[in-house]
Design an enzyme around this catalytic site. Structure first.
Site, PDB file in Angstrom:
ATOM      1  N   GLU A 110      -0.781   5.450   6.682  1.00 41.39           N
ATOM      2  CA  GLU A 110      -0.437   4.477   7.706  1.00 41.39           C
ATOM      3  C   GLU A 110      -0.961   3.076   7.361  1.00 41.39           C
ATOM      4  O   GLU A 110      -0.272   2.090   7.538  1.00 41.39           O
ATOM      5  CB  GLU A 110      -1.044   4.947   9.029  1.00 41.39           C
ATOM      6  CG  GLU A 110      -0.842   3.991  10.173  1.00 41.39           C
ATOM      7  CD  GLU A 110      -0.004   4.619  11.264  1.00 41.39           C
ATOM      8  OE1 GLU A 110      -0.330   5.765  11.625  1.00 41.39           O
ATOM      9  OE2 GLU A 110       0.950   3.983  11.729  1.00 41.39           O
ATOM     10  N   ASP A 111      -2.186   2.993   6.870  1.00 42.75           N
ATOM     11  CA  ASP A 111      -2.866   1.692   6.773  1.00 42.75           C
ATOM     12  C   ASP A 111      -2.989   1.124   5.367  1.00 42.75           C
ATOM     13  O   ASP A 111      -3.438  -0.006   5.205  1.00 42.75           O
ATOM     14  CB  ASP A 111      -4.299   1.809   7.337  1.00 42.75           C
ATOM     15  CG  ASP A 111      -4.316   2.215   8.805  1.00 42.75           C
ATOM     16  OD1 ASP A 111      -3.249   2.152   9.435  1.00 42.75           O
ATOM     17  OD2 ASP A 111      -5.383   2.591   9.303  1.00 42.75           O
TER      18      ASP A 111
END
Ligand code: MN
Length: 506
Positions: A76-77
């Protein structure tokens, strides 16, 4: 040489050299991937996955789950790709990371909607129950560091924790995590009430400390004299939220709340539990009607223990919980406790999956009964459960578990393709249609339940397979509002009708 993963390794039950090596490698990999990224607290981001890995290790989870916990936010990051995780750490880890990523993509769309989506996703999409456990550990650390986020976000996350995560932890029998999440949510949602209750409990604890210690001493002596060996005791004060909830149920009359103090006696076997109950009752006067045998009749989430409430000579009312070491592990860690044993035989494995079976018993019926009709592939952990069910079905506890539902007030129904739709009890085909898509609801002309035509007002049942017929220019009927159960269906019906009445295109 010291490494930031040392605390994770120490918390694991029996780590191998290979475990240590891979966990270190995953940590260094995640730390590099998160780079300069910071938590809201200003600390480096890696402290978050590290905290989760420690929680997972304490829960007794296996190496793959811990590695997945360390990597859970990388997709996600950070620029890291799933393929890379798969190549380095295997399919198992990659699938779990993917599952956690999927769950965190859910965006808040009002509590009711969100709770529905979360539960549906948790049940249907989590291809491995370990994904849910990682998610719970993730939520615990986010709750512990909630003071750093904006007030608005804080309230939203705390509410979501209370409404979605606490019930899931409870249903999975993870008592310790449940109590932690519940108290953190309480603290953030009702800070004043929390403080008041916590202070009260602490004061009571201080006041009664001497008398409590004395009672425990008497108890230990009596047990030793009866020849019960290898027991241990734990004294505790109720968790803040459950005490406050209980007080409210008793009209805030503190004299009606019996179990501020509890002592737990942990003995080797369940036989010893009953012997111990005898010792306790001959030592102190039991309060009538307060003996509960959750060994003979476990709670729906598998909780086993004997409870009794007694009055000590010092006039202290004390709840006594008696359980074996295994029951203690299960009550603290629930489903996770079953991952702690590395070499289980088949029956034990089935028993451990039995925990998860209770998660969605109604789905099991469909899996077994109508497998051919639902062509969609099942998540892997569900098909494993299905296999385990064959071993487990003989056992009474399984039959009993089947009768219980994950959320008593919710039910799961299915599209002909096998997608799960989570609806409130009493929902009708109209709710089902709108839950899939407003266009389907708006153009619905009929419904089939388990291949039979039904009226649109027919209440659906757990495990029903529902098929909606639509027609291009059809539109909703006002009467539907009377039997729709979900506010989202009612809302869409009203809106569409008023648009038609005002001459706009639906
Ligand atoms: Mn996270």
């Amino acid at each position: 040489m010291a490494h930031p993963t040392d605390e994770i390794i120490r918390a694991m039950h029996s780590p191998t050299a290979k475990d240590t090596e891979i966990i270190r490698d995953a940590y260094d990999f995640a730390e590099k991937a998160h780079g300069e990224e910071k938590r809201k607290s200003g600390e480096p981001y890696i402290i978050h996955p590290r905290a989760i890995a420690i929680t997972l290790a304490k829960l007794g989870m296996d190496r793959d789950t811990i590695v997945a916990g360390i990597l859970h936010d990388t997709i996600e990051d950070t620029p890291v790709k799933l393929e890379e995780i798969e190549k380095r750490y295997g399919t198992n880890v990659a699938t779990m990371v993917e599952g956690v990523t999927k769950l965190s993509k859910l965006k808040y769309r009002g509590v009711e909607r969100h709770v529905e989506s979360m539960r549906r996703l948790l049940v249907a999409t989590a291809n491995d129950v370990r994904v849910i456990i990682i998610k719970l550990a993730d939520r615990l650390h986010n709750m512990e560091t909630l003071q750093y986020v904006s007030e608005e976000k804080r309230a939203r996350i705390a509410l979501e924790t209370r409404e979605v995560y606490v019930p899931i932890a409870e249903r999975l029998g993870m008592g310790l995590l449940k109590a932690q999440l519940e108290d953190l949510a309480f603290k953030n949602l009702e800070p004043e009430k929390y403080k008041e209750t916590a202070t009260f409990l602490e004061e009571q604890g201080q006041k009664a400390k001497g008398a409590l210690d004395e009672s425990v001493k008497d108890l230990r002596k009596a047990l030793a004299e009866t020849g019960i060996k290898n027991f241990r005791t734990e004294s505790r004060i109720k968790n803040v939220h459950s005490f406050s909830a209980k007080l409210e149920r008793k009209d805030n009359d503190i004299d009606k709340v019996y179990d501020i103090f509890a002592v737990r006696i942990i003995v080797p076997t369940s036989d010893d539990c009953y012997k111990t109950l005898g010792v306790v009752h001959s030592l102190w006067r039991p309060i009538p009607g307060r003996v509960k045998d959750y060994i003979a009749n476990p709670k729906p989430n598998g909780y086993r223990s004997i409870h009794t409430t007694i009055l000590t000579p010092q006039k202290i009312i004390l709840e006594v919980q008696i359980r074996s070491e295994d029951m203690q592990k299960e009550s603290k860690f629930g489903i996770a406790s079953h991952f702690a044993y590395k070499d289980q035989n088949v029956t034990e494995k089935a028993a451990s999956l039995g925990w998860a079976l209770q998660f969605i018993p109604s789905l099991m019926r469909v899996v077994r009964g109508a497998g051919a009709q639902t062509a969609a592939p099942l998540p892997r952990w569900l098909s494993e459960l299905n296999e385990a069910a064959n071993v487990f079905r003989e056992q009474k506890s399984f039959q009993k578990a089947l009768k219980e539902d994950f959320f008593a007030e919710r039910m799961f129904v299915f599209t002909p393709k096998g997608d799960v739709i989570d609806l409130p009890v009493g929902a009708t085909p109209v709710d089902f249609a709108y839950a899939i898509h407003s266009d389907i609801g708006n153009t619905m002309v009929g419904a089939k339940v388990n291949s039979k035509l039904v009226q649109l007002s027919t209440p659906l049942k757990n495990g029903d397979i529902v098929e909606i017929n639509t027609k291009k220019n059809a539109h909703p009927n006002k009467k539907w509002i009377d039997f729709a159960k979900t506010s989202s269906a009612k809302h869409h019906i009203r809106n569409t009708i008023s648009r038609i009445e005002s001459g706009q295109k639906p």
